[in-house]
Design an enzyme around this catalytic site. Sequence first.
Site, mmCIF file in Angstrom:
data_model
loop_
_atom_site.group_PDB
_atom_site.id
_atom_site.type_symbol
_atom_site.label_atom_id
_atom_site.label_comp_id
_atom_site.label_asym_id
_atom_site.label_seq_id
_atom_site.Cartn_x
_atom_site.Cartn_y
_atom_site.Cartn_z
ATOM 1 N N SER A 81 5.428 -2.500 -8.819
ATOM 2 C CA SER A 81 4.710 -3.896 -8.513
ATOM 3 C C SER A 81 3.124 -3.795 -8.123
ATOM 4 O O SER A 81 2.516 -4.726 -7.778
ATOM 5 C CB SER A 81 5.339 -4.514 -7.536
ATOM 6 O OG SER A 81 5.386 -3.918 -6.236
ATOM 7 N N CYS B 248 19.676 21.923 11.693
ATOM 8 C CA CYS B 248 18.813 22.787 10.690
ATOM 9 C C CYS B 248 19.719 24.420 10.728
ATOM 10 O O CYS B 248 19.972 24.552 11.795
ATOM 11 C CB CYS B 248 17.446 22.728 10.991
ATOM 12 S SG CYS B 248 17.136 23.932 12.282
ATOM 13 N N HIS C 1 6.957 10.184 -2.733
ATOM 14 C CA HIS C 1 7.550 9.623 -1.387
ATOM 15 C C HIS C 1 8.685 10.189 -1.175
ATOM 16 O O HIS C 1 9.629 9.319 -0.121
ATOM 17 C CB HIS C 1 7.830 8.049 -1.775
ATOM 18 C CG HIS C 1 6.497 7.098 -1.987
ATOM 19 N ND1 HIS C 1 6.672 6.038 -2.618
ATOM 20 C CD2 HIS C 1 5.418 7.443 -1.731
ATOM 21 C CE1 HIS C 1 5.384 5.397 -2.634
ATOM 22 N NE2 HIS C 1 4.371 6.363 -2.015
ATOM 23 N N GLY D 50 7.079 0.212 -14.268
ATOM 24 C CA GLY D 50 8.221 -0.273 -13.385
ATOM 25 C C GLY D 50 7.564 -0.409 -11.848
ATOM 26 O O GLY D 50 8.552 -0.039 -10.910
HETATM 27 C C1 BV8 Z 1 -0.274 5.832 3.425
HETATM 28 C C2 BV8 Z 1 10.172 5.742 0.273
HETATM 29 C C3 BV8 Z 1 -2.222 6.691 4.577
HETATM 30 C C4 BV8 Z 1 10.685 4.906 1.297
HETATM 31 C C5 BV8 Z 1 8.194 4.263 0.014
HETATM 32 C C6 BV8 Z 1 -2.632 -2.929 4.033
HETATM 33 C C7 BV8 Z 1 -3.350 -2.734 2.659
HETATM 34 C C8 BV8 Z 1 -3.032 -1.931 2.024
HETATM 35 C C9 BV8 Z 1 -2.298 -0.745 2.191
HETATM 36 C C10 BV8 Z 1 -1.752 -0.781 3.698
HETATM 37 C C11 BV8 Z 1 -1.879 -1.909 4.469
HETATM 38 N N1 BV8 Z 1 -0.941 -1.867 5.424
HETATM 39 C C12 BV8 Z 1 -0.383 -0.552 5.346
HETATM 40 C C13 BV8 Z 1 -0.887 0.111 4.189
HETATM 41 C C14 BV8 Z 1 -0.205 1.251 3.798
HETATM 42 C C15 BV8 Z 1 1.013 1.092 3.105
HETATM 43 C C16 BV8 Z 1 1.203 0.291 2.330
HETATM 44 O O1 BV8 Z 1 0.762 0.276 1.101
HETATM 45 N N2 BV8 Z 1 2.049 -0.928 2.606
HETATM 46 C C17 BV8 Z 1 2.228 -2.180 1.639
HETATM 47 C C18 BV8 Z 1 3.530 -2.518 2.190
HETATM 48 C C19 BV8 Z 1 0.879 -3.107 1.829
HETATM 49 N N3 BV8 Z 1 1.139 2.538 2.384
HETATM 50 C C20 BV8 Z 1 1.832 3.524 3.306
HETATM 51 O O2 BV8 Z 1 1.941 3.593 4.424
HETATM 52 C C21 BV8 Z 1 1.567 5.093 2.441
HETATM 53 N N4 BV8 Z 1 0.939 5.949 2.919
HETATM 54 O O3 BV8 Z 1 -1.061 4.785 3.155
HETATM 55 O O4 BV8 Z 1 -0.690 6.876 4.243
HETATM 56 C C22 BV8 Z 1 -2.938 7.666 3.877
HETATM 57 C C23 BV8 Z 1 -2.632 7.831 2.501
HETATM 58 C C24 BV8 Z 1 -3.296 8.658 1.600
HETATM 59 C C25 BV8 Z 1 -3.996 9.757 2.129
HETATM 60 C C26 BV8 Z 1 -4.051 9.630 3.557
HETATM 61 C C27 BV8 Z 1 -3.546 8.731 4.260
HETATM 62 C C28 BV8 Z 1 2.982 5.324 2.400
HETATM 63 C C29 BV8 Z 1 3.737 4.417 1.560
HETATM 64 C C30 BV8 Z 1 5.222 5.115 1.101
HETATM 65 C C31 BV8 Z 1 6.290 4.356 1.606
HETATM 66 N N5 BV8 Z 1 7.598 4.790 0.994
HETATM 67 N N6 BV8 Z 1 9.193 4.783 -0.506
HETATM 68 C C32 BV8 Z 1 12.049 4.415 0.690
HETATM 69 O O5 BV8 Z 1 12.439 4.664 -0.464
HETATM 70 O O6 BV8 Z 1 13.021 4.156 1.441
HETATM 71 S S1 BV8 Z 1 7.329 2.902 -0.627
HETATM 72 C C33 BV8 Z 1 8.630 2.067 -1.312
HETATM 73 O O7 BV8 Z 1 8.203 0.808 -1.852
HETATM 74 C C34 BV8 Z 1 8.914 2.870 -2.794
HETATM 75 O O8 BV8 Z 1 9.043 4.247 -2.990
HETATM 76 C C35 BV8 Z 1 7.800 2.312 -3.803
HETATM 77 O O9 BV8 Z 1 6.726 2.966 -3.862
HETATM 78 C C36 BV8 Z 1 7.664 0.764 -3.052
HETATM 79 C C37 BV8 Z 1 8.129 -0.312 -3.861
HETATM 80 O O10 BV8 Z 1 7.062 -0.332 -4.951
HETATM 81 P P1 BV8 Z 1 7.910 -0.155 -6.463
HETATM 82 O O11 BV8 Z 1 8.295 1.012 -6.921
HETATM 83 O O12 BV8 Z 1 6.697 -0.961 -7.263
HETATM 84 O O13 BV8 Z 1 9.161 -1.297 -6.439
HETATM 85 P P2 BV8 Z 1 9.109 -3.053 -6.462
HETATM 86 O O14 BV8 Z 1 10.434 -3.086 -6.081
HETATM 87 O O15 BV8 Z 1 7.788 -3.174 -5.649
HETATM 88 O O16 BV8 Z 1 8.660 -3.198 -7.898
HETATM 89 C C38 BV8 Z 1 9.379 -3.024 -8.997
HETATM 90 C C39 BV8 Z 1 8.613 -3.547 -10.083
HETATM 91 O O17 BV8 Z 1 9.576 -3.113 -11.196
HETATM 92 C C40 BV8 Z 1 8.325 -4.923 -10.151
HETATM 93 O O18 BV8 Z 1 7.106 -4.976 -10.880
HETATM 94 C C41 BV8 Z 1 9.441 -5.486 -11.284
HETATM 95 O O19 BV8 Z 1 8.800 -6.430 -12.086
HETATM 96 C C42 BV8 Z 1 9.697 -4.159 -12.007
HETATM 97 N N7 BV8 Z 1 10.902 -4.345 -12.916
HETATM 98 C C43 BV8 Z 1 12.204 -4.638 -12.339
HETATM 99 N N8 BV8 Z 1 13.010 -4.632 -13.249
HETATM 100 C C44 BV8 Z 1 12.523 -3.778 -14.359
HETATM 101 C C45 BV8 Z 1 11.286 -3.696 -13.962
HETATM 102 N N9 BV8 Z 1 10.003 -3.179 -15.039
HETATM 103 C C46 BV8 Z 1 10.709 -2.590 -16.033
HETATM 104 N N10 BV8 Z 1 11.999 -2.604 -16.471
HETATM 105 C C47 BV8 Z 1 13.072 -3.216 -15.673
HETATM 106 N N11 BV8 Z 1 14.342 -3.425 -16.039
#
Ligand code: BV8
Length: 238
Positions: free
Chosen positions: A180, A138, A111, A178
């Site tokens: 979700s 740039c 990402h 880590g």
């Molecule tokens: C794409 C950069 C097409 C930004 C990020 C409907 C259904 C399915 C998919 C979609 C949909 N509608 C849209 C989509 C696609 C969309 C998507 O998935 N949306 C979601 C919201 C439904 N995806 C996209 O748009 C992606 N692109 O699909 O393009 C394609 C793909 C492939 C090939 C061709 C075409 C692009 C997604 C990238 C977005 N950018 N990051 C930034 O950082 O500012 S995503 C961003 O959110 C993060 O990078 C990360 O990936 C995501 C958050 O997820 P997590 O990392 O899991 O974090 P989260 O807080 O959710 O969870 C933390 C976990 O840790 C929890 O489980 C918690 O319990 C645990 N935890 C907490 N503390 C601890 C711990 N575990 C252990 N120890 C601890 N101490």
Amino acid sequence: MSLKANIVVLTGAGISAESGLKTFRDNNGLWEQHRVEEVATPEAFAANPALVYRFYNARRAQLKQDDIKPNAAHLALAALEKACLGDFLLVTQNVDNLHQRAGSEQLIAMHGQLNQARCLKSHKTVVISGDLDSTTLCQCCQPPSAMRPDIVWFGEIPKQMNKIESALRRADLFIAIGTSGQVYPAAGFAQLAAHSGAKTVELNMEKSGLAFDAGHYGPASNVVPEYIRSLIGDGYRV
Ligand code: BV8
């Protein structure tokens, strides 16, 4: 003890939580009362570039704080990479630099990265450490062009997907740490690895709801070193 296996690891915001970096689900996924999913989009950048530049400048600046550093989970993954005699690939969804600082080398930041900017015209990327705004130009174009954070926003295609998918197809072991499992395509990696015959393991604070062969739950800085010790013995110290 070394490990003769092809391993793919996927990390999410939870591995950096104990290093002091907020996860996306913290604060109910809000930043300055904006939903992160609304700020991290090309549409938000087009509509309000100053807000989006500020969002990333604040997170980039945080990486330079003395108290923000890799934790035992990051270090254990670097040790696993060294002990792995097969193919090893660490894929992170995180845009921080903690895996790099922990010594991980076979690493894909799917990402993007806070410490990189991208030219809006040539799409070339450069390393940055300070603030980025519409006046940052740039060095690759004449006349110079404005730049954007080298971050993959929602609706954009993650980086090096072909390399990631090929590694998942060859994997003997897939470990998700880590995350979700709510953001695709990363959330589909465990299933792709399983279909290719890999054993899949989840190391997380709580069950993500995705299907894994095994899971170990608790803070990453405890659970990850413990699990990696079970794979490669006590041959490493973090
Ligand atoms: C794409 C950069 C097409 C930004 C990020 C409907 C259904 C399915 C998919 C979609 C949909 N509608 C849209 C989509 C696609 C969309 C998507 O998935 N949306 C979601 C919201 C439904 N995806 C996209 O748009 C992606 N692109 O699909 O393009 C394609 C793909 C492939 C090939 C061709 C075409 C692009 C997604 C990238 C977005 N950018 N990051 C930034 O950082 O500012 S995503 C961003 O959110 C993060 O990078 C990360 O990936 C995501 C958050 O997820 P997590 O990392 O899991 O974090 P989260 O807080 O959710 O969870 C933390 C976990 O840790 C929890 O489980 C918690 O319990 C645990 N935890 C907490 N503390 C601890 C711990 N575990 C252990 N120890 C601890 N101490």
